[in-house]
Design a protein around this motif. Sequence first.
Motif, PDB file in Angstrom:
ATOM      1  N   PRO A  24     -36.866 -10.962  20.637  1.00  0.00           N
ATOM      2  CA  PRO A  24     -35.809 -10.109  21.184  1.00  0.00           C
ATOM      3  C   PRO A  24     -34.451 -10.771  21.039  1.00  0.00           C
ATOM      4  N   GLN A  25     -33.499 -10.008  20.564  1.00  0.00           N
ATOM      5  CA  GLN A  25     -32.152 -10.523  20.363  1.00  0.00           C
ATOM      6  C   GLN A  25     -31.201  -9.918  21.383  1.00  0.00           C
ATOM      7  N   ALA A  26     -30.211 -10.693  21.759  1.00  0.00           N
ATOM      8  CA  ALA A  26     -29.190 -10.174  22.673  1.00  0.00           C
ATOM      9  C   ALA A  26     -28.470  -9.004  22.016  1.00  0.00           C
ATOM     10  N   GLN A  27     -28.273  -7.945  22.788  1.00  0.00           N
ATOM     11  CA  GLN A  27     -27.600  -6.785  22.255  1.00  0.00           C
ATOM     12  C   GLN A  27     -26.113  -7.073  22.040  1.00  0.00           C
ATOM     13  N   PRO A  28     -25.573  -6.716  20.877  1.00  0.00           N
ATOM     14  CA  PRO A  28     -24.158  -6.983  20.632  1.00  0.00           C
ATOM     15  C   PRO A  28     -23.277  -6.103  21.511  1.00  0.00           C
ATOM     16  N   ASP A  29     -22.081  -6.574  21.753  1.00  0.00           N
ATOM     17  CA  ASP A  29     -21.099  -5.780  22.489  1.00  0.00           C
ATOM     18  C   ASP A  29     -20.533  -4.732  21.557  1.00  0.00           C
ATOM     19  N   THR A  30     -21.026  -3.492  21.706  1.00  0.00           N
ATOM     20  CA  THR A  30     -20.626  -2.437  20.776  1.00  0.00           C
ATOM     21  C   THR A  30     -19.206  -1.956  21.020  1.00  0.00           C
ATOM     22  N   ASP A  31     -18.592  -2.383  22.136  1.00  0.00           N
ATOM     23  CA  ASP A  31     -17.212  -1.995  22.406  1.00  0.00           C
ATOM     24  C   ASP A  31     -16.213  -2.951  21.762  1.00  0.00           C
ATOM     25  N   LEU A  32     -16.663  -4.154  21.400  1.00  0.00           N
ATOM     26  CA  LEU A  32     -15.748  -5.185  20.936  1.00  0.00           C
ATOM     27  C   LEU A  32     -15.017  -4.742  19.669  1.00  0.00           C
ATOM     28  N   GLY A  33     -13.682  -4.875  19.729  1.00  0.00           N
ATOM     29  CA  GLY A  33     -12.866  -4.531  18.570  1.00  0.00           C
ATOM     30  C   GLY A  33     -12.532  -3.061  18.449  1.00  0.00           C
ATOM     31  N   ALA A 390     -19.987  -8.125  34.127  1.00  0.00           N
ATOM     32  CA  ALA A 390     -20.262  -6.897  34.879  1.00  0.00           C
ATOM     33  C   ALA A 390     -20.907  -5.836  33.990  1.00  0.00           C
ATOM     34  N   THR A 391     -20.372  -5.670  32.788  1.00  0.00           N
ATOM     35  CA  THR A 391     -20.898  -4.646  31.885  1.00  0.00           C
ATOM     36  C   THR A 391     -22.309  -4.989  31.419  1.00  0.00           C
ATOM     37  N   ASN A 392     -22.531  -6.247  31.048  1.00  0.00           N
ATOM     38  CA  ASN A 392     -23.860  -6.649  30.602  1.00  0.00           C
ATOM     39  C   ASN A 392     -24.885  -6.493  31.721  1.00  0.00           C
ATOM     40  N   THR A 393     -24.503  -6.858  32.941  1.00  0.00           N
ATOM     41  CA  THR A 393     -25.414  -6.734  34.071  1.00  0.00           C
ATOM     42  C   THR A 393     -25.762  -5.272  34.335  1.00  0.00           C
ATOM     43  N   THR A 417     -34.072 -14.124  37.148  1.00  0.00           N
ATOM     44  CA  THR A 417     -34.372 -14.944  35.974  1.00  0.00           C
ATOM     45  C   THR A 417     -33.624 -14.443  34.748  1.00  0.00           C
ATOM     46  N   ASP A 418     -33.576 -13.117  34.603  1.00  0.00           N
ATOM     47  CA  ASP A 418     -32.857 -12.526  33.469  1.00  0.00           C
ATOM     48  C   ASP A 418     -31.380 -12.870  33.530  1.00  0.00           C
ATOM     49  N   ARG A 419     -30.796 -12.784  34.714  1.00  0.00           N
ATOM     50  CA  ARG A 419     -29.363 -13.046  34.838  1.00  0.00           C
ATOM     51  C   ARG A 419     -29.046 -14.540  34.672  1.00  0.00           C
ATOM     52  N   VAL A 420     -29.911 -15.393  35.162  1.00  0.00           N
ATOM     53  CA  VAL A 420     -29.690 -16.834  34.988  1.00  0.00           C
ATOM     54  C   VAL A 420     -29.705 -17.183  33.506  1.00  0.00           C
ATOM     55  N   SER A 421     -30.642 -16.575  32.775  1.00  0.00           N
ATOM     56  CA  SER A 421     -30.727 -16.825  31.332  1.00  0.00           C
ATOM     57  C   SER A 421     -29.464 -16.337  30.623  1.00  0.00           C
ATOM     58  N   VAL A 435     -23.844 -22.410  35.570  1.00  0.00           N
ATOM     59  CA  VAL A 435     -24.175 -21.760  36.837  1.00  0.00           C
ATOM     60  C   VAL A 435     -25.517 -22.291  37.322  1.00  0.00           C
ATOM     61  N   ASP A 436     -25.546 -22.761  38.545  1.00  0.00           N
ATOM     62  CA  ASP A 436     -26.792 -23.194  39.156  1.00  0.00           C
ATOM     63  C   ASP A 436     -27.506 -21.974  39.727  1.00  0.00           C
TER      64      ASP A 436
END
Length: 473
Positions: A24-33, A390-393, A417-421, A435-436
């Motif tokens: 699984p790959q991190a989803q790109p920020d489709t809004d960027l640019g 905020a948007t990714n969360t 766990t997902d957010r810490v990663s 971030v701890d």
Amino acid sequence: MAGGIWTAQNKRRPGAYINTKGAPQAQPDTDLGRTLLIGSADLGWGPSGVVEVDNTTDFKAVLGAELSDTRLIPLRETLKGALTVLYLNQNGGEKAKVEDAKLPWNLTAKYAGTVGNTLTVTVEKDPDDETLITVKTLLGTSLVDEQVVRTTTASGLESNKYVDVVFTGDATEPVGEVAASDGGADFSAKAGQAKLDVLAVSTSYQLAGGTTKTSDVTEMLNDVLATENYNVVTTAGFAADNNIHSLVVAAVKRLRDEEGYKIRTVVPVMEGASKYDHEAISVVNNGVELVDGSILTATQAAGWFAGAASAADAGTSLTYTAYPDAIAAAPKRTNEQTVNALNAGQVVFTTLRNGSAVVEQDINSLVTLTEDKPAAFQKNRVVRTLDTIATNTMETFQSQFLGKINNDSTGRSLFKTDRVSYLKSLSDNAVIQPVDAVDLNVEPGEDRDAILVTLGVTPIDAMEKLYMTIFVN
């Protein structure tokens, strides 16, 4: 020995069951640019509404003018920084057309507007073979399309970027020796052929009746702002005293604060106007002089800053970023004027000794500091970082947890766990300080289906000030 792939651990025979999948790959920020630019020019051509363009776009075809046209300066400057521009084109009215009984086609301009009246379609017969027909479309004096058909295949003429073609052979009365009894598709083809046969060697038809009616931007603004995919919107190009700036600012504040859209806007400064005083609003104080000697006003230069801001990720600051092709700020600000503008929350272009113009500081219009919005919120890099988190969360919760995961200790642990990663990936890329796990709490909310998340993060900013003491021995 058995083998193969598996979907459940239910195999009966001994063996190796192996699946191969991409990790699984991190989803790109489709809004960027992606920058939403509210069009300020009456172009008289193009779709009414949002037109998505980039540096490879055929601007004459979709907007009726080359990118070098002075009316498109805000768009040209925005594209210097943005990857994609969503241009809100306020073009309505009637389409120009030609409906001539001598032709086997109806010709209609692709879009409404007066530019359609400058379109001409010529029909030329080959002097050596009169069944061979060349059909050309001209915009003014520029050839924009050329097709070759035969009189026997008139229905094969296709629409192009400027003119829509409808074959009318099947709707015409018989011409010349064509008899109505021939009927059907055969009659259609013969009717078209007969019309072309009797045409002169070269005939021209200018489209007419095109009108431009500028759409009311306020009617489409809220819908476009809330539904299009972008991260920065700008009113670059409009006069500084135009009411459009305050309308967009109000809409952006509402969309951020009430609906959760983490979008930002860039507007030009208006002397004497009340301060916007908001972390999502950047105000451009002055313009620049380009290498060709042209002077861009603050409202035109706002386009570039908006485009660059949309393309900057959470780990990027635009402080001291050079304005492309600029050799000086216009007007140049004194030290006192620059300090006053920065204190007022305005983006200032500054001239460097190397002959370039740069962004003095990548800030927004926030000037009133509170416990909820401390000084860090004045920096656009920090705001981009917080918006990104905020948007990714929100997107992760909606796509992977909402309605799918139980709201119990196990489910809340999975979310944590997902957010810490995710936060670790940001710290690994020098976007935030590490971030701890104790800085992130996921607890039950007041309702049985709610969770309450609290997170402490420290965004990383860029170096901006050097204080140095040199001792002479």
